[in-house]
Design a protein around this motif. Sequence first.
Motif, PDB file in Angstrom:
ATOM      1  N   LYS A  45     -39.656 -14.520 -11.166  1.00  0.00           N
ATOM      2  CA  LYS A  45     -38.623 -13.565 -10.775  1.00  0.00           C
ATOM      3  C   LYS A  45     -37.702 -13.275 -11.945  1.00  0.00           C
ATOM      4  O   LYS A  45     -37.752 -13.958 -12.984  1.00  0.00           O
ATOM      5  CB  LYS A  45     -37.814 -14.101  -9.594  1.00  0.00           C
ATOM      6  N   THR A  46     -36.851 -12.304 -11.761  1.00  0.00           N
ATOM      7  CA  THR A  46     -35.816 -12.002 -12.746  1.00  0.00           C
ATOM      8  C   THR A  46     -34.541 -11.629 -12.014  1.00  0.00           C
ATOM      9  O   THR A  46     -34.572 -11.170 -10.865  1.00  0.00           O
ATOM     10  CB  THR A  46     -36.262 -10.858 -13.674  1.00  0.00           C
ATOM     11  N   TRP A  47     -33.404 -11.876 -12.665  1.00  0.00           N
ATOM     12  CA  TRP A  47     -32.140 -11.427 -12.094  1.00  0.00           C
ATOM     13  C   TRP A  47     -31.165 -11.071 -13.210  1.00  0.00           C
ATOM     14  O   TRP A  47     -31.331 -11.482 -14.348  1.00  0.00           O
ATOM     15  CB  TRP A  47     -31.543 -12.483 -11.166  1.00  0.00           C
ATOM     16  N   GLY A  48     -30.164 -10.278 -12.822  1.00  0.00           N
ATOM     17  CA  GLY A  48     -29.129  -9.865 -13.768  1.00  0.00           C
ATOM     18  C   GLY A  48     -29.338  -8.451 -14.262  1.00  0.00           C
ATOM     19  O   GLY A  48     -30.455  -7.957 -14.334  1.00  0.00           O
ATOM     20  N   LYS A  49     -28.242  -7.814 -14.601  1.00  0.00           N
ATOM     21  CA  LYS A  49     -28.235  -6.503 -15.245  1.00  0.00           C
ATOM     22  C   LYS A  49     -26.986  -6.420 -16.089  1.00  0.00           C
ATOM     23  O   LYS A  49     -26.067  -7.249 -15.956  1.00  0.00           O
ATOM     24  CB  LYS A  49     -28.253  -5.375 -14.213  1.00  0.00           C
ATOM     25  N   LYS A  50     -26.930  -5.426 -16.968  1.00  0.00           N
ATOM     26  CA  LYS A  50     -25.780  -5.337 -17.861  1.00  0.00           C
ATOM     27  C   LYS A  50     -24.520  -4.981 -17.089  1.00  0.00           C
ATOM     28  O   LYS A  50     -24.497  -4.059 -16.279  1.00  0.00           O
ATOM     29  CB  LYS A  50     -26.029  -4.312 -18.961  1.00  0.00           C
ATOM     30  N   GLY A  51     -23.482  -5.755 -17.333  1.00  0.00           N
ATOM     31  CA  GLY A  51     -22.213  -5.528 -16.670  1.00  0.00           C
ATOM     32  C   GLY A  51     -21.329  -6.745 -16.808  1.00  0.00           C
ATOM     33  O   GLY A  51     -21.676  -7.712 -17.482  1.00  0.00           O
ATOM     34  N   SER A  52     -20.183  -6.713 -16.132  1.00  0.00           N
ATOM     35  CA  SER A  52     -19.221  -7.809 -16.249  1.00  0.00           C
ATOM     36  C   SER A  52     -18.872  -8.438 -14.909  1.00  0.00           C
ATOM     37  O   SER A  52     -18.017  -9.317 -14.841  1.00  0.00           O
ATOM     38  CB  SER A  52     -17.940  -7.311 -16.925  1.00  0.00           C
ATOM     39  N   GLY A  53     -19.509  -7.996 -13.847  1.00  0.00           N
ATOM     40  CA  GLY A  53     -19.242  -8.562 -12.540  1.00  0.00           C
ATOM     41  C   GLY A  53     -19.978  -9.873 -12.330  1.00  0.00           C
ATOM     42  O   GLY A  53     -20.785 -10.294 -13.166  1.00  0.00           O
ATOM     43  N   PRO A  54     -19.748 -10.539 -11.206  1.00  0.00           N
ATOM     44  CA  PRO A  54     -20.468 -11.775 -10.912  1.00  0.00           C
ATOM     45  C   PRO A  54     -21.986 -11.540 -10.899  1.00  0.00           C
ATOM     46  O   PRO A  54     -22.476 -10.626 -10.229  1.00  0.00           O
ATOM     47  CB  PRO A  54     -19.959 -12.160  -9.518  1.00  0.00           C
ATOM     48  N   GLY A  55     -22.722 -12.327 -11.672  1.00  0.00           N
ATOM     49  CA  GLY A  55     -24.164 -12.177 -11.746  1.00  0.00           C
ATOM     50  C   GLY A  55     -24.648 -11.156 -12.753  1.00  0.00           C
ATOM     51  O   GLY A  55     -25.844 -11.113 -13.053  1.00  0.00           O
ATOM     52  N   GLU A  56     -23.734 -10.329 -13.262  1.00  0.00           N
ATOM     53  CA  GLU A  56     -24.097  -9.386 -14.313  1.00  0.00           C
ATOM     54  C   GLU A  56     -23.916 -10.049 -15.672  1.00  0.00           C
ATOM     55  O   GLU A  56     -23.176 -11.034 -15.802  1.00  0.00           O
ATOM     56  CB  GLU A  56     -23.238  -8.121 -14.207  1.00  0.00           C
ATOM     57  N   LEU A  57     -24.588  -9.505 -16.679  1.00  0.00           N
ATOM     58  CA  LEU A  57     -24.644 -10.177 -17.975  1.00  0.00           C
ATOM     59  C   LEU A  57     -24.440  -9.193 -19.122  1.00  0.00           C
ATOM     60  O   LEU A  57     -24.777  -8.013 -18.994  1.00  0.00           O
ATOM     61  CB  LEU A  57     -25.998 -10.866 -18.154  1.00  0.00           C
ATOM     62  N   PHE A 102     -25.500 -20.523 -12.065  1.00  0.00           N
ATOM     63  CA  PHE A 102     -26.393 -20.052 -11.014  1.00  0.00           C
ATOM     64  C   PHE A 102     -27.197 -21.226 -10.467  1.00  0.00           C
ATOM     65  O   PHE A 102     -27.378 -22.249 -11.148  1.00  0.00           O
ATOM     66  CB  PHE A 102     -27.397 -19.021 -11.566  1.00  0.00           C
ATOM     67  N   ASP A 103     -27.725 -21.058  -9.250  1.00  0.00           N
ATOM     68  CA  ASP A 103     -28.776 -21.974  -8.845  1.00  0.00           C
ATOM     69  C   ASP A 103     -30.090 -21.469  -9.440  1.00  0.00           C
ATOM     70  O   ASP A 103     -30.132 -20.412 -10.095  1.00  0.00           O
ATOM     71  CB  ASP A 103     -28.838 -22.140  -7.327  1.00  0.00           C
ATOM     72  N   GLN A 104     -31.170 -22.199  -9.233  1.00  0.00           N
ATOM     73  CA  GLN A 104     -32.419 -21.855  -9.913  1.00  0.00           C
ATOM     74  C   GLN A 104     -33.136 -20.659  -9.299  1.00  0.00           C
ATOM     75  O   GLN A 104     -34.159 -20.211  -9.829  1.00  0.00           O
ATOM     76  CB  GLN A 104     -33.332 -23.083  -9.971  1.00  0.00           C
ATOM     77  N   PHE A 109     -25.512 -16.615  -7.703  1.00  0.00           N
ATOM     78  CA  PHE A 109     -24.284 -16.863  -8.454  1.00  0.00           C
ATOM     79  C   PHE A 109     -23.462 -17.949  -7.791  1.00  0.00           C
ATOM     80  O   PHE A 109     -23.253 -17.948  -6.575  1.00  0.00           O
ATOM     81  CB  PHE A 109     -23.482 -15.560  -8.539  1.00  0.00           C
ATOM     82  N   ILE A 110     -22.975 -18.906  -8.588  1.00  0.00           N
ATOM     83  CA  ILE A 110     -22.132 -19.981  -8.079  1.00  0.00           C
ATOM     84  C   ILE A 110     -20.691 -19.838  -8.574  1.00  0.00           C
ATOM     85  O   ILE A 110     -19.754 -19.889  -7.780  1.00  0.00           O
ATOM     86  CB  ILE A 110     -22.693 -21.353  -8.504  1.00  0.00           C
ATOM     87  N   ALA A 111     -20.509 -19.671  -9.883  1.00  0.00           N
ATOM     88  CA  ALA A 111     -19.150 -19.617 -10.433  1.00  0.00           C
ATOM     89  C   ALA A 111     -19.179 -19.059 -11.843  1.00  0.00           C
ATOM     90  O   ALA A 111     -20.242 -18.944 -12.465  1.00  0.00           O
ATOM     91  CB  ALA A 111     -18.528 -21.016 -10.439  1.00  0.00           C
ATOM     92  N   GLU A 112     -18.019 -18.692 -12.335  1.00  0.00           N
ATOM     93  CA  GLU A 112     -17.859 -18.368 -13.755  1.00  0.00           C
ATOM     94  C   GLU A 112     -16.748 -19.243 -14.320  1.00  0.00           C
ATOM     95  O   GLU A 112     -15.767 -19.544 -13.655  1.00  0.00           O
ATOM     96  CB  GLU A 112     -17.537 -16.887 -13.977  1.00  0.00           C
ATOM     97  N   TRP A 113     -16.941 -19.655 -15.579  1.00  0.00           N
ATOM     98  CA  TRP A 113     -15.931 -20.442 -16.296  1.00  0.00           C
ATOM     99  C   TRP A 113     -15.590 -19.728 -17.592  1.00  0.00           C
ATOM    100  O   TRP A 113     -16.475 -19.406 -18.383  1.00  0.00           O
ATOM    101  CB  TRP A 113     -16.466 -21.840 -16.628  1.00  0.00           C
TER     102      TRP A 113
END
Length: 354
Positions: A213-225, A252-254, A258-262
Amino acid sequence: MLHRARAGRALAFALTTIAVAGTETFAQSVTPTNSLPNPYRSVESWPHLGRAWGSTSAVDIDPDGTSVWVGERCGAQGFIPLAKWKEGQPFNCFGSTLDPILKFDASGQLVKSFGAGLTVFPHGLHVDRQGNVWLTDNANLGGKGQQVLKFSPDGKLLLTLGKAGVAGAGPDEFNAPSSVFVATNGDVFVADGHGGNTNARIVKFSKDGKFIKTWGKKGSGPGELDIPHALAMDSQGRLFVGDRNNNRIQIFDQEGNFIAEWKQFSRPSGIFIDRNDTIYVADSESEAVRNSNPGWKRGIRVGSARTGEVTALIPDPVEKITGTSAAEGVAADRNGNIFGAEVGPKRLMKYVKQ
């Protein structure tokens, strides 16, 4: 003084935590974690390569707990953007006969090297529990690159992910893969992308290289990268992603949830988590590259992957610079010695407790 330092660390952590309730997230501000103790000193003239160093962007520890593996760009002494490369010129490891993968013993002696002629732009390196060495090749030239390569501990090429010399976003393609990490069950995670028009995602494969699988896309929100530059995993199996251009670590979990950002670990170029869940985060760019992350000091921050508290900072000795500086890759051996792979200064640094 000690009370104020602890209070400052606690405040920084409290301000950076994201509370998650259902699908709601609440991002808060964070105070720069600059005023931290530095209980480490550098070890001079370590290790011994026997030739001029090129940029070193990646470092990891062997399963023996003390030997150090390094990803090095074949002695390249200056960075040439690929767009300005001219045929016949070397480009990092392209056209070089030098080995990009180096192994040093605990005394700093070079004991093994391999990988010559197989890569263009070595970037991320990871050593799995069986001692296999994984390397990401971050660019493509002459039909090579844009791949993740798995080597045996003795340098035999065992597996490749991605299409050689092809940049893309398909399930069997990468565009500037920056980092790789192998979970305890053998699943492979690749941080795919390095800004600009490249990808911004995490790609998961089975241990035999089959796309999951794949996840994420360009951005600054939770889960974005935006420049997923580093990967690490804690004892709970949570995946830590150095989301560099967003000045944060995302957890993230595997399965990619999304779990958190630090943000208290600053702008992460490299992440390493040891068996005790001590986390080491290298910041090589704050206030140096693209006017990024103002107010934060570059260096290696040390803390807890369990609580998020930051407890120490090895600062970049260079106060002002306009390029990458200090460590980009980071790792720590079983004795707590820290190793920093430096792209700009072209060296590998070792730090020990004072």
